[in-house]
Design a protein around this motif. Structure first.
Motif, PDB file in Angstrom:
ATOM      1  N   ILE A   1       0.827  -1.207   0.000  1.00 19.01           N
ATOM      2  CA  ILE A   1       0.000   0.000   0.000  1.00 19.01           C
ATOM      3  C   ILE A   1       0.862   1.258   0.000  1.00 19.01           C
ATOM      4  CG2 ILE A   1      -1.677   1.331   1.346  1.00 19.01           C
ATOM      5  CD1 ILE A   1      -2.817  -1.384   2.310  1.00 19.01           C
ATOM      6  N   ALA A   2       1.921   1.250   0.793  1.00 18.78           N
ATOM      7  CA  ALA A   2       2.779   2.435   0.902  1.00 18.78           C
ATOM      8  C   ALA A   2       3.501   2.756  -0.392  1.00 18.78           C
ATOM      9  CB  ALA A   2       3.798   2.234   2.022  1.00 18.78           C
ATOM     10  N   ASP A   3       3.580   1.786  -1.295  1.00 23.54           N
ATOM     11  CA  ASP A   3       4.333   1.979  -2.542  1.00 23.54           C
ATOM     12  C   ASP A   3       3.445   2.181  -3.764  1.00 23.54           C
ATOM     13  OD1 ASP A   3       6.749   1.624  -1.148  1.00 23.54           O
ATOM     14  OD2 ASP A   3       6.580  -0.563  -1.318  1.00 23.54           O
ATOM     15  N   VAL A   4       2.140   2.229  -3.568  1.00 24.55           N
ATOM     16  CA  VAL A   4       1.220   2.419  -4.696  1.00 24.55           C
ATOM     17  C   VAL A   4       1.378   3.845  -5.242  1.00 24.55           C
ATOM     18  CG1 VAL A   4      -1.206   2.581  -5.372  1.00 24.55           C
ATOM     19  CG2 VAL A   4      -0.451   0.741  -3.860  1.00 24.55           C
ATOM     20  N   SER A   5       1.531   3.946  -6.549  1.00 21.26           N
ATOM     21  CA  SER A   5       1.637   5.265  -7.172  1.00 21.26           C
ATOM     22  C   SER A   5       0.247   5.839  -7.419  1.00 21.26           C
ATOM     23  CB  SER A   5       2.384   5.166  -8.505  1.00 21.26           C
ATOM     24  OG  SER A   5       1.599   4.496  -9.471  1.00 21.26           O
ATOM     25  N   THR A   6       0.196   7.147  -7.555  1.00 25.71           N
ATOM     26  CA  THR A   6      -1.079   7.808  -7.843  1.00 25.71           C
ATOM     27  C   THR A   6      -1.665   7.288  -9.149  1.00 25.71           C
ATOM     28  OG1 THR A   6      -0.380   9.810  -6.684  1.00 25.71           O
ATOM     29  CG2 THR A   6      -2.190  10.041  -8.250  1.00 25.71           C
ATOM     30  N   GLU A   7      -0.804   7.067 -10.122  1.00 24.31           N
ATOM     31  CA  GLU A   7      -1.265   6.565 -11.424  1.00 24.31           C
ATOM     32  C   GLU A   7      -1.879   5.172 -11.293  1.00 24.31           C
ATOM     33  OE1 GLU A   7       0.507   5.568 -15.905  1.00 24.31           O
ATOM     34  OE2 GLU A   7       1.828   6.340 -14.324  1.00 24.31           O
ATOM     35  N   GLN A   8      -1.221   4.292 -10.529  1.00 19.89           N
ATOM     36  CA  GLN A   8      -1.744   2.940 -10.326  1.00 19.89           C
ATOM     37  C   GLN A   8      -3.102   2.975  -9.634  1.00 19.89           C
ATOM     38  OE1 GLN A   8       1.694   1.503  -8.130  1.00 19.89           O
ATOM     39  NE2 GLN A   8       2.107  -0.047  -9.709  1.00 19.89           N
ATOM     40  N   TRP A   9      -3.217   3.804  -8.610  1.00 24.26           N
ATOM     41  CA  TRP A   9      -4.455   3.887  -7.848  1.00 24.26           C
ATOM     42  C   TRP A   9      -5.608   4.411  -8.718  1.00 24.26           C
ATOM     43  CZ3 TRP A   9      -6.435   1.853  -3.705  1.00 24.26           C
ATOM     44  CH2 TRP A   9      -7.582   2.415  -3.122  1.00 24.26           C
ATOM     45  N   LYS A  10      -5.350   5.482  -9.444  1.00 25.29           N
ATOM     46  CA  LYS A  10      -6.387   6.067 -10.290  1.00 25.29           C
ATOM     47  C   LYS A  10      -6.831   5.094 -11.376  1.00 25.29           C
ATOM     48  CE  LYS A  10      -5.402  10.996  -9.682  1.00 25.29           C
ATOM     49  NZ  LYS A  10      -4.995  12.254 -10.368  1.00 25.29           N
ATOM     50  N   ARG A  11      -5.903   4.340 -11.933  1.00 25.67           N
ATOM     51  CA  ARG A  11      -6.247   3.377 -12.973  1.00 25.67           C
ATOM     52  C   ARG A  11      -7.166   2.291 -12.415  1.00 25.67           C
ATOM     53  NH1 ARG A  11      -3.152  -1.437 -15.019  1.00 25.67           N
ATOM     54  NH2 ARG A  11      -3.968  -1.912 -17.092  1.00 25.67           N
ATOM     55  N   ALA A  12      -6.836   1.781 -11.244  1.00 26.45           N
ATOM     56  CA  ALA A  12      -7.637   0.732 -10.624  1.00 26.45           C
ATOM     57  C   ALA A  12      -9.045   1.226 -10.295  1.00 26.45           C
ATOM     58  CB  ALA A  12      -6.946   0.222  -9.362  1.00 26.45           C
ATOM     59  N   ILE A  13      -9.114   2.411  -9.701  1.00 28.07           N
ATOM     60  CA  ILE A  13     -10.417   2.966  -9.309  1.00 28.07           C
ATOM     61  C   ILE A  13     -11.242   3.330 -10.538  1.00 28.07           C
ATOM     62  CG2 ILE A  13     -11.580   4.881  -8.160  1.00 28.07           C
ATOM     63  CD1 ILE A  13     -10.411   2.815  -6.231  1.00 28.07           C
ATOM     64  N   ASN A  14     -10.609   3.940 -11.527  1.00 28.29           N
ATOM     65  CA  ASN A  14     -11.359   4.394 -12.701  1.00 28.29           C
ATOM     66  C   ASN A  14     -11.969   3.222 -13.458  1.00 28.29           C
ATOM     67  OD1 ASN A  14     -12.341   6.449 -14.366  1.00 28.29           O
ATOM     68  ND2 ASN A  14     -10.652   6.226 -15.796  1.00 28.29           N
ATOM     69  N   THR A  15     -11.219   2.130 -13.571  1.00 28.75           N
ATOM     70  CA  THR A  15     -11.724   0.980 -14.318  1.00 28.75           C
ATOM     71  C   THR A  15     -12.745   0.197 -13.507  1.00 28.75           C
ATOM     72  OG1 THR A  15      -9.603   0.760 -15.475  1.00 28.75           O
ATOM     73  CG2 THR A  15     -11.083  -1.119 -15.534  1.00 28.75           C
ATOM     74  N   GLU A  16     -12.363  -0.216 -12.309  1.00 32.52           N
ATOM     75  CA  GLU A  16     -13.195  -1.161 -11.562  1.00 32.52           C
ATOM     76  C   GLU A  16     -14.327  -0.513 -10.776  1.00 32.52           C
ATOM     77  OE1 GLU A  16     -11.876  -4.801 -10.074  1.00 32.52           O
ATOM     78  OE2 GLU A  16      -9.762  -4.348 -10.420  1.00 32.52           O
ATOM     79  N   VAL A  17     -14.107   0.658 -10.215  1.00 36.30           N
ATOM     80  CA  VAL A  17     -15.155   1.299  -9.417  1.00 36.30           C
ATOM     81  C   VAL A  17     -16.027   2.200 -10.290  1.00 36.30           C
ATOM     82  CG1 VAL A  17     -15.668   2.767  -7.433  1.00 36.30           C
ATOM     83  CG2 VAL A  17     -13.725   1.194  -7.354  1.00 36.30           C
ATOM     84  N   ASN A  18     -15.405   3.156 -10.976  1.00 33.96           N
ATOM     85  CA  ASN A  18     -16.185   4.052 -11.830  1.00 33.96           C
ATOM     86  C   ASN A  18     -16.842   3.284 -12.973  1.00 33.96           C
ATOM     87  OD1 ASN A  18     -15.286   6.088 -10.166  1.00 33.96           O
ATOM     88  ND2 ASN A  18     -13.683   6.784 -11.569  1.00 33.96           N
ATOM     89  N   GLY A  19     -16.116   2.316 -13.527  1.00 39.07           N
ATOM     90  CA  GLY A  19     -16.667   1.513 -14.607  1.00 39.07           C
ATOM     91  C   GLY A  19     -17.861   0.701 -14.145  1.00 39.07           C
TER      92      GLY A  19
END
Length: 256
Positions: A102-120
């Motif tokens: 968790i401490a090493d997750v980049s902003t880009e990685q987090w946004k990609r995951a949320i945008n696809t799986e949650v927003n999608g």
């Protein structure tokens, strides 16, 4: 004998994935017509369609990038035009995610995951609910993560977005039951398909990892993708007509 499904088709996001392909075929074997969503694997979608059509099913395929505004609703409208009605939404779409603390997750990685799986998922679910309200109800089946019950190290980019969706499933079940719309989840364990095999090839899961995970399994084997399909078919079918807001963990007893 009660029909497994009412008229219409099941709309499957993530149908071309390693698990999604098997889920689609289990629906076809159970007698459901299919509307298959593909983003980059049109050839896989066509292959699944051919197999399902050989079983006597009516199948359509639709291109959709769920990260684009309005794309999920357009895909559903296209599918409904072909099949007349969508009785089930199955959500299994998601990117191949990196295994990272968790401490090493980049902003880009987090946004990609949320945008696809949650927003999608939100977009697809909302469009489905509106369609189902006008068409006698229906069901939503979300393919979540067994990590929702016991968090696995370095799997935050997969588990957390799916956990957000679990809350949405609960909300839909609560609010839309009066409209004969049900919503449930299949919690996916370690399955010999899809992301697990891809990450294994990349060297993420060594022998030590395998031994540690097996300690947390009641059934000492990996799951098979069709076993996810069996649970999804049940939850979507008329045999589960009084089941909503629930989770079935298909994970070999992971975490108990």
């Amino acid at each position: 004998m009660q029909e497994m499904f009412s008229n219409g088709a099941v709309l499957i996001f993530g149908a071309t994935g390693g698990i999604g392909q098997h889920v689609a075929m289990e629906f076809a074997k159970a007698g459901a017509d299919l509307a298959l969503i593909w983003r980059s694997k049109e050839d896989v979608a066509k292959n699944i369609a051919a197999q399902a059509e050989a079983l006597g099913r009516k199948v359509s395929i639709h291109h959709c990038d769920v990260t684009e505004d309005g794309a999920a609703a357009r895909a559903l409208a296209e599918a409904a035009e072909v099949h007349g009605r969508i009785h089930t939404l199955v959500w299994g779409a998601g990117p191949l995610v990196d295994q990272v603390k968790i401490a090493d997750v980049s902003t880009e990685q987090w946004k990609r995951a949320i945008n696809t799986e949650v927003n999608g998922f939100f977009a697809a679910a909302q469009a489905s609910v509106l369609h189902m309200r006008d068409n006698g109800g229906g069901s939503l089946v979300h393919l979540g993560s067994a990590g929702d019950w016991k968090f696995p190290d370095e799997d935050v980019l997969s588990v957390s977005p799916k956990a957000a969706n679990e809350s949405l499933i609960q909300g839909i079940a609560r609010e839309e039951g009066r409209n004969n719309i049900r919503a449930n989840s299949v919690l996916v364990g370690v399955i010999e398909a899809g992301m697990f095999l891809e990450l294994t090839k990349k060297g993420h899961f060594d022998e030590t990892w395998v031994k540690e995970v097996h300690k947390n399994l009641a059934l000492k084997r990996w799951g098979q993708p069709e076993e996810i399909g069996h649970a999804a078919v049940f939850l979507a079918s008329n045999r589960a007509a009084y089941v909503t807001g629930q989770q079935i963990s298909v994970s070999g007893g992971y975490g108990i």
